[in-house]
Design an enzyme around this catalytic site. Sequence first.
Site, mmCIF file in Angstrom:
data_model
loop_
_atom_site.group_PDB
_atom_site.id
_atom_site.type_symbol
_atom_site.label_atom_id
_atom_site.label_comp_id
_atom_site.label_asym_id
_atom_site.label_seq_id
_atom_site.Cartn_x
_atom_site.Cartn_y
_atom_site.Cartn_z
ATOM 1 N N ASP A 24 -42.751 44.592 -21.372
ATOM 2 C CA ASP A 24 -42.977 44.029 -22.710
ATOM 3 C C ASP A 24 -43.119 45.133 -23.752
ATOM 4 O O ASP A 24 -42.975 44.892 -24.943
ATOM 5 C CB ASP A 24 -44.283 43.218 -22.750
ATOM 6 C CG ASP A 24 -44.271 42.087 -21.750
ATOM 7 O OD1 ASP A 24 -43.206 41.452 -21.605
ATOM 8 O OD2 ASP A 24 -45.309 41.859 -21.103
ATOM 9 N N VAL A 25 -43.489 46.322 -23.287
ATOM 10 C CA VAL A 25 -43.788 47.427 -24.206
ATOM 11 C C VAL A 25 -42.978 48.658 -23.805
ATOM 12 O O VAL A 25 -42.935 49.007 -22.621
ATOM 13 C CB VAL A 25 -45.298 47.781 -24.156
ATOM 14 C CG1 VAL A 25 -45.608 48.962 -25.067
ATOM 15 C CG2 VAL A 25 -46.141 46.575 -24.526
#
Lengths: 325, 325
Positions: A24-25
Amino acid sequence: MSAITPRYLTGKTDDIKDFLDHFDVFLFDCDGVLWSGDHVFPGTAETLDMLRSKGGIAYPYPHVQVVTNSTLGKQVVFVTNNSTKSRKDYKKKLDDLQIPSSVEDIFSSSYSSAIYISRILKLPENKRKVFVLGETGIEQELASENIPYIGGTDPAYNREFKAEDYKSIAAGDSSLIDPEVGVVLAGLDFHVNYLKLALAYHYIRRGAVFLATNIDSTLPNSGTLFPGAGSISAPLIMMLGKEPVALGKPSQAMMDAIEGKFKFDRQRACMVGDRVNTDIRFGIEGKLGGTLGVLTGVSTKDDILTSDVRPLAYVDTLSDLLGAK
Amino acid sequence: MSAITPRYLTGKTDDIKDFLDHFDVFLFDCDGVLWSGDHVFPGTAETLDMLRSKGGIAYPYPHVQVVTNSTLGKQVVFVTNNSTKSRKDYKKKLDDLQIPSSVEDIFSSSYSSAIYISRILKLPENKRKVFVLGETGIEQELASENIPYIGGTDPAYNREFKAEDYKSIAAGDSSLIDPEVGVVLAGLDFHVNYLKLALAYHYIRRGAVFLATNIDSTLPNSGTLFPGAGSISAPLIMMLGKEPVALGKPSQAMMDAIEGKFKFDRQRACMVGDRVNTDIRFGIEGKLGGTLGVLTGVSTKDDILTSDVRPLAYVDTLSDLLGAK
């Protein structure tokens, strides 16, 4: 450290998709990954757009400044050891290179240092001042955290060392030694001089905490190398026989500060970088779910395949990730 | 290194006489032995007089300048790592402190460096120039050996580093990079700055020999410590990942230079100093017949008795040798 064989993703659509789905990051090293010097690699902006749009609502750039949030797509964070620029300065650089960003996406070693001082170090009320060896980027970030400082770019320190300075410093004369200094922060300082080194040394001897924004010995520019932030700390390290706490990659103090700010799940985060010994090490020691090497910077394919520190996967260039579209 | 128990000579007339009889030449460290800062220890001049008179004709000081010669008594040589002063400057300091000497008795790390460059390094004719990080003492001694130099105290280098300097240095532009530089000599430089460090680094990368007058990390003054010559080399050592050839104590390059000049029998020479790790080590590694520690400087009695590096004998203060009269 990791004896895995890094996966080569370039040209493999399904592998890229699978890799990206795990995170996600994305934490990005900048020089050597997104650009080199003033030359942006083709497809950099598109790749960041793709990541930010993936899995959610498109990131509303470039003219709307927002706090990015992973529910809007993948989160992109620019992680740089450059201490001479504040996040605002760095945002300007990204704008000039036409790379969409917001100030909140940027995590520099000067900001990391300011966060560390304000939120992690427990300084007594009368020892809150920082003596700075460095440029305006550090000063701006200290100010943003309401940390008082002296030294830095103050022209009063930009002078010759005089014979009477020995005695004044030895005596702790208040014209030169501020009793409220509780931290010495050393970053890249283009105005380093004997007086500032002598003062930094004496503050540390008197009990100040010794911090460095980062300890990269060299600074790449114009296709060669110049003295880096580490070469400002080096005389102090030699004199004191001790190392500073470093707040840049690969120090985990920086990872802790990034996590403290962005509150992400480390297992769902990936560090992207060109240097195995700083960027990839930073991600692995930070126990991130993934690390991705790119071959547009310092480390070679051979480094990536045979180093003690190997990324989970690698691509020739960052824009090869666009193959996942 | 030497597991002997050093002989304590203070107050023992016969032991002192016996000790002194073994040597024709005494090499003296200065600060911490003869004086501390601007304070001469009582009896310093008398002790040197005694040594010079012993076994021969009295040394004709203070107003007659002579080349000392051991047939006139014991030879006294002042050995100092101070690179900021030339031998002439140092003679003036000795005069001010009322310590009889001649320029020829003085051996400084700046002189040692000049001798090493002119007589030991075989530099090609078009690579004879020295880039100096240091003060006038180094410049004077290089000039005394007819060695061309740049940098040093030249005010042209005393300026801010500019953005265009990156490209000029990277390109080897002749406005900044002199192709005849074959040596970088780093000593204590009160005018050190980013430009000079960047140039020194680039000269060494381009093949210049990396020398240091000495690598003492600190400089004693006013009862405390300040950055020493080693802290000028430290950034370069960090950037290059290599050490300079050091021409001061305890480097044997300095001992070789001293012997080359004075032509003495090492077995009949004694090094006198206050620091076990520099002075005493210098004498032992130089295979001198003797080493004498004094307790008026850095090393303590405990250091002298338990260190890996122990002198053959020690006294509380240098003037205790007057007990041999």
